[in-house]
Structure formats: C-alpha cells, structure tokens
Scaffold this motif. Structure first.
Motif, short mmCIF file in Angstrom:
data_model
loop_
_atom_site.label_atom_id
_atom_site.label_comp_id
_atom_site.label_asym_id
_atom_site.label_seq_id
_atom_site.Cartn_x
_atom_site.Cartn_y
_atom_site.Cartn_z
N GLU A 85 0.82 -1.21 0.00
CA GLU A 85 0.00 0.00 0.00
C GLU A 85 0.86 1.26 0.00
O GLU A 85 0.58 2.22 -0.74
CB GLU A 85 -0.93 -0.01 1.21
CG GLU A 85 -2.02 -1.06 1.13
CD GLU A 85 -2.77 -1.25 2.45
OE1 GLU A 85 -3.89 -1.78 2.41
OE2 GLU A 85 -2.24 -0.88 3.52
N VAL A 86 1.90 1.27 0.83
CA VAL A 86 2.77 2.45 0.88
C VAL A 86 3.52 2.59 -0.44
O VAL A 86 3.69 3.70 -0.96
CB VAL A 86 3.76 2.35 2.06
CG1 VAL A 86 4.73 3.54 2.06
CG2 VAL A 86 3.00 2.32 3.38
N ALA A 87 3.95 1.46 -1.02
CA ALA A 87 4.65 1.51 -2.31
C ALA A 87 3.75 2.05 -3.40
O ALA A 87 4.19 2.82 -4.27
CB ALA A 87 5.15 0.11 -2.68
N GLU A 88 2.46 1.68 -3.37
CA GLU A 88 1.53 2.19 -4.39
C GLU A 88 1.34 3.70 -4.25
O GLU A 88 1.27 4.43 -5.24
CB GLU A 88 0.20 1.47 -4.27
CG GLU A 88 -0.80 1.86 -5.37
CD GLU A 88 -2.06 1.02 -5.34
OE1 GLU A 88 -2.99 1.34 -6.10
OE2 GLU A 88 -2.12 0.05 -4.55
N LEU A 89 1.27 4.17 -3.02
CA LEU A 89 1.12 5.61 -2.78
C LEU A 89 2.38 6.38 -3.18
O LEU A 89 2.30 7.46 -3.76
CB LEU A 89 0.81 5.88 -1.31
CG LEU A 89 -0.63 5.64 -0.86
CD1 LEU A 89 -0.70 5.49 0.66
CD2 LEU A 89 -1.53 6.78 -1.30
N ALA A 90 3.55 5.81 -2.86
CA ALA A 90 4.82 6.53 -3.05
C ALA A 90 5.49 6.24 -4.38
O ALA A 90 6.36 7.01 -4.81
CB ALA A 90 5.78 6.17 -1.91
N GLY A 91 5.11 5.13 -5.01
CA GLY A 91 5.74 4.78 -6.28
C GLY A 91 7.15 4.24 -6.12
O GLY A 91 7.93 4.25 -7.08
N ASP A 92 7.50 3.74 -4.94
CA ASP A 92 8.87 3.27 -4.69
C ASP A 92 8.81 2.18 -3.63
O ASP A 92 8.66 2.47 -2.44
CB ASP A 92 9.74 4.44 -4.23
CG ASP A 92 11.21 4.08 -4.11
OD1 ASP A 92 11.52 2.90 -3.88
OD2 ASP A 92 12.05 5.00 -4.22
N ARG A 93 8.95 0.93 -4.07
CA ARG A 93 8.86 -0.21 -3.15
C ARG A 93 9.99 -0.20 -2.12
O ARG A 93 9.76 -0.41 -0.93
CB ARG A 93 8.90 -1.52 -3.95
CG ARG A 93 9.02 -2.79 -3.11
CD ARG A 93 7.71 -3.20 -2.54
NE ARG A 93 7.85 -4.39 -1.70
CZ ARG A 93 6.82 -5.07 -1.22
NH1 ARG A 93 5.59 -4.69 -1.47
NH2 ARG A 93 7.01 -6.14 -0.48
N ASP A 94 11.22 0.04 -2.56
CA ASP A 94 12.35 0.02 -1.63
C ASP A 94 12.19 1.10 -0.56
O ASP A 94 12.46 0.86 0.63
CB ASP A 94 13.66 0.22 -2.38
CG ASP A 94 14.03 -0.98 -3.24
OD1 ASP A 94 13.48 -2.07 -3.00
OD2 ASP A 94 14.85 -0.82 -4.17
N ALA A 95 11.78 2.28 -0.97
CA ALA A 95 11.58 3.37 0.00
C ALA A 95 10.45 3.04 0.96
O ALA A 95 10.52 3.36 2.15
CB ALA A 95 11.29 4.68 -0.73
N ALA A 96 9.41 2.37 0.46
CA ALA A 96 8.29 1.99 1.32
C ALA A 96 8.74 1.02 2.41
O ALA A 96 8.43 1.19 3.59
CB ALA A 96 7.17 1.37 0.48
#
Length: 308
Positions: A85-96
């Motif tokens: 969910e955070v990756a979808e919002l931020a567009g960055d899986r590693d950062a999530a």
C-alpha cells in the motif's frame, strides 16, 4: 533328527546359551542407551521450551499489549500488505519498505521512553509515519488535529528530519484528561497516563528542538477561537484524527480545505475502520462536492489526500 528337534534338545540349548546371553546383553545395552538418549532428548526439549518461554515473556514485556491496549508484535501478512500500500502511494517499493521499518523502530522507541502511548494499531501508525515523507509535502508546517499524547507528532518530526526537512508542528486537542469520542464512555487510558498537555510536552521533547518548539492549542477543532489561533499559516501536512463522527470529520475536512497549502497532504485517520463508519461517510460525501482534495489512496486505516 529334524532341525526343530535339534534346536530344542538340551545339548543344543547348553551350547547356544552363551550366544543367547550375549545377544540379550547387547539388546539390553542398546535399550539402556536408547532410554538414556530419550531422557537426554526430553531434557533438551524442556530446556529449549523454557528458553522460548523466557524469550516470549521478554518480547511480551517489550511489545505486548500491557500498558497500551494493543500488541506491537508484527505478522508477515499485514506487514506485506502495508509495504504494498505504501509503495503504491509513493511509487517506490524500496523506499516503502525502508520507511515502514524505520517507523516501526520509532514507534517502539517512543512508547518505551514516553508517557502514554501512540493511538492506533501498529500497521496504521507505521503506514502514516512511513508514507507522509514519501509524498513530498510542499512545506514543513504540520497540523495535527487530535494528538492524544503527542507521540505521533514526535515520530513524524523524526521521520521528516531523516529526509533533511525542518518540521514545525502545531497541535490542536482539548486535553480533557481522557480520550474523547462521541458515543464512547469516558474511561482511563490503558497506559494509565492522564491525557494532558504536560504529557504531550514530555513526549515532544523526545524529538529534540523541533518537538520542544511545537505549538500547542488547547481546544476543540470546531471552535472559532481555536481555528483563528492556528489558521495563521498554510500547512504542508494536516493529520485529521479528532472527532470521529461523520459531522465532526466533515467540519475538519472543510477547515482543512481552507488551511492546506497548495500540494498539501491531508491524512484522514481510521478511514475504513468498521468501528468508525462516520469517517468514510464524511470523506465520500466531501469528495462528491466542490473540493481542492484528490484522493490518493490508503495505507492500513489511513486515507491520503492531496490539495490542489
């Protein structure tokens, strides 16, 4: 004489007795060795079980529900969903993944050192703390409507500072001694700590100079005097976590329309929580009218909006 008769004869029995005795001795030694091994295995299992019990006790003292009402022990399923969910919002899986892990460590540290607790479930808190910095708020002015003990603001300060930002926090809360919500009884907090400004100041101090400098306004967010006192700036982040009724959330969203900076992030807490249906009801209705807000998505039980 057939073979059976030969084996059963007294002479044969006398001749074979030493061999039988030797076999019996070997069998007996093996049985004793097996019994000793079983006893050693059982003792090892008992020792291992006792070690696990001690470790579990330690883990429960650190992360269990005692003193806060909710466990902070993490399960793989909810954690993986939050990462997605955070990756979808931020567009960055590693950062999530990185930010959620950092947020979790902050949560544990703050509740270990602070007075009271952070309101909400573990994934909900980590989702908010982890996502907000990744959405790139347009400025560092933060407004939290409803703070309980101020720990969330302390955590958000730390998360933003990790990105090289200089957050300035404003908090609005009635500080009524207990957590207030329409339709729920007034009762002492699970932490046993009174909900007051002194506890909030103690917890904000854990965030260093920015926490000490935080501006606190005692009052309800719908009160004209309260709004006038803190509407002197445009906020890059507004966390709406006050009155959870549909009417209360609607009023806070309308106020947020007026004070959110262009590009500002609005976080609506407990969105989709079946215990608080008024929150989703209010947001759904708000988004059908004239609004500056665009719905970005959700992480755990928080909705994220961006102001035009």
């Amino acid at each position: 004489m057939n073979s059976r008769a030969l084996l059963n004869s007294s002479a044969s029995r006398r001749l074979l007795r030493p061999v039988a005795d030797l076999i019996d001795q070997r069998i007996d030694r093996r049985l004793r060795a097996a019994a000793a091994a079983d006893a050693a295995d059982r003792e090892a299992l008992r020792d291992a079980a006792e070690t696990v019990r001690r470790q579990q006790l330690t883990l429960d003292l650190l992360l269990g529900p005692s003193g806060r009402g909710l466990s902070r022990i993490v399960s793989p399923g909810p954690l993986n969903r939050l990462h997605a969910e955070v990756a979808e919002l931020a567009g960055d899986r590693d950062a999530a993944v990185r930010n959620v892990a950092t947020a979790y460590r902050l949560l544990v540290a703050l509740e270990s050192l602070g007075a009271g607790r952070i309101a909400g479930g573990t994934m909900n808190i980590c989702g908010k703390l982890g996502t907000i910095p990744l959405l790139g708020p347009p400025n560092d002015e933060i407004l939290e409507i409803g703070t309980l003990y101020g720990m969330f603001s302390a955590g958000l300060i730390r998360m933003l500072e990790r990105d090289g930002r200089e957050p300035s926090v404003t908090i609005v809360d009635p500080f009524a001694g207990v957590q207030l919500q329409p339709g729920t009884p007034r009762r002492s907090d699970p932490s046993g700590t009174p909900v007051d400004e002194a506890a909030v100041r103690t917890n904000l101090a854990l965030a260093g100079p920015a926490g000490v400098a935080a501006r606190i306004r005692k009052g309800f967010s719908e009160e004209p005097d309260t709004r006038a006192a803190v509407s002197d700036r445009r906020y890059g982040v507004i966390v709406v976590d006050g009155d959870h009724s549909a009417e209360g959330v609607a009023k806070d969203l309308q106020w947020a329309e007026e004070i959110a900076a262009p590009g500002g992030i609005v976080v609506l807490d407990d969105f989709g929580d079946p215990k608080w249906p008024g929150i989703k009801e209010a947001l759904d209705k708000h988004l059908t009218g004239t609004t500056r807000f665009t719905y970005l998505g959700k992480a755990s039980l928080s909705a994220f909006l961006r102001a035009a």
